[in-house]
Write a protein that holds these residues in place. Structure first.
Motif: not given
Length: 343
Positions: A50, A52, A56, A77, A80, A84, A231, A268
């Protein structure tokens, strides 16, 4: 594929709620994020995890050094999720076009992960962040260890058996496998004994079976919970089970992209709309989104997603194994720092 981010940028510029009196300085303030997110998106999409997982930590540790400011968890958040979603979709389509996705594996893994992703997303509203970061750090360290111990030499691509070297691997020639319901240009054929033969766009062939569902279900279930929480997680843990059950590394990475993309979209949606199901939960306010950041990160993640399949086919199995294992260890260290408040 690049039309979607272009329309997104145009839409943001024309209708997105932004601070008053915004000029060129506002929109170009974070142009350098484009470079960072292209590199990051290429890395994560190459190994099938992923976005994130890198974005992140980057926004937490590196962004303040370059921008001179820190971002709130809510902003992290939002940036991301928006970035993403575009990058994962781009890369998933690229891997499908390259012929490196096993749709049957992907469908079973997504369906098996759905309840865990939803549960994890709902838990995210109540679980303490330090506890989550510590648990995920432990899980990633375990995944890194298992990856280094896994035998990734079980299947290297060969050359498709075809008398015409110029024929494309699209199932159109009688000597190539042909699955009428295939995704992308790959030829696919499943023998009576369960052996799958797949030919990618370059004419490389892969032989494997789809056995090992129980182990994959366990890994993708645990990973799905973490995917819902923050995530990322389903791709990091899921790729291990794919490799350990002797799915060729490039097919595992391509197939894992579909699972990560669909579960990320699901996570999400629950994060955005599921807050009302949990008392005192948060919700995402699009009006406070840093639009001058995402207009650069969205095109960057799409670009990285398109580059990734070519990078994955150019690297040998040993290089991918070492890189992914090391990446997991670095991410785990960052998560432990987050859990202990060391940033």
């Amino acid at each position: 594929m690049f039309l979607a981010p272009l329309l997104f940028v145009v839409g943001v510029y024309t209708i997105a709620p932004t601070p008053t009196d915004t000029g060129a300085g506002y929109w170009f303030e974070y142009w350098w994020l484009c470079i960072a997110f292209v590199i990051g998106a290429t890395i994560v999409n190459t190994v099938g995890i992923s976005g994130s997982a890198l974005f992140v930590p980057f926004l937490i540790f590196i962004f303040p050094l370059l921008a001179g400011e820190t971002l709130t968890p809510e902003t992290l958040v939002k940036v991301g999720l928006i970035s993403e979603s575009f990058g994962l979709s781009s890369s998933a389509l690229a891997f499908i076009q390259y012929g490196l996705v096993d749709r049957r594996l992907a469908l079973s893994l997504v369906l098996g992960s759905v309840p865990f992703v939803i549960a994890g997303a709902l838990l995210s509203f109540v679980i303490p962040e330090p506890l989550f970061h510590a648990l995920l750090g432990i899980a990633l360290l375990a995944a890194s260890y298992l990856l280094f111990k896994a035998d990734l030499g079980h299947e290297d691509p060969g050359e498709a058996d075809d008398s015409d070297p110029n024929v494309s691997a699209d199932g159109g020639d009688a000597t190539l496998p042909d699955d009428a319901n295939k995704l992308g240009p790959a030829g696919v054929e499943t023998a009576d004994n369960g052996t799958v033969t797949r030919v990618d766009r370059d004419g490389n062939d892969y032989d494997y079976t789809r056995g090992g569902y129980l182990e994959r279900f366990a890994n993708y279930g645990i990973g799905g919970i973490f995917q819902g929480l923050a995530g990322f997680g389903v791709g990091e843990l899921g790729i291990i089970s794919m490799l350990r059950t002797e799915v060729p590394v490039r097919v595992a990475i391509g197939t894992n992209h579909i699972v990560v993309a669909l579960t990320a979209v699901l996570a999400s949606l629950v994060h955005v709309f599921g807050g009302g199901l949990v008392p005192g939960a948060h919700s995402i306010d699009l009006a406070s989104t840093p639009w001058n950041m995402v207009v650069w990160t969205v095109p960057a993640t799409v670009t990285g997603g398109q580059i990734a399949p070519y990078v994955s086919t150019a690297l040998d199995t040993g290089t991918i194994k070492k890189f992914v294992g090391g990446l997991f260890a670095v991410i785990a260290a960052a998560l432990f720092l987050m859990a202990t408040g060391g940033f």
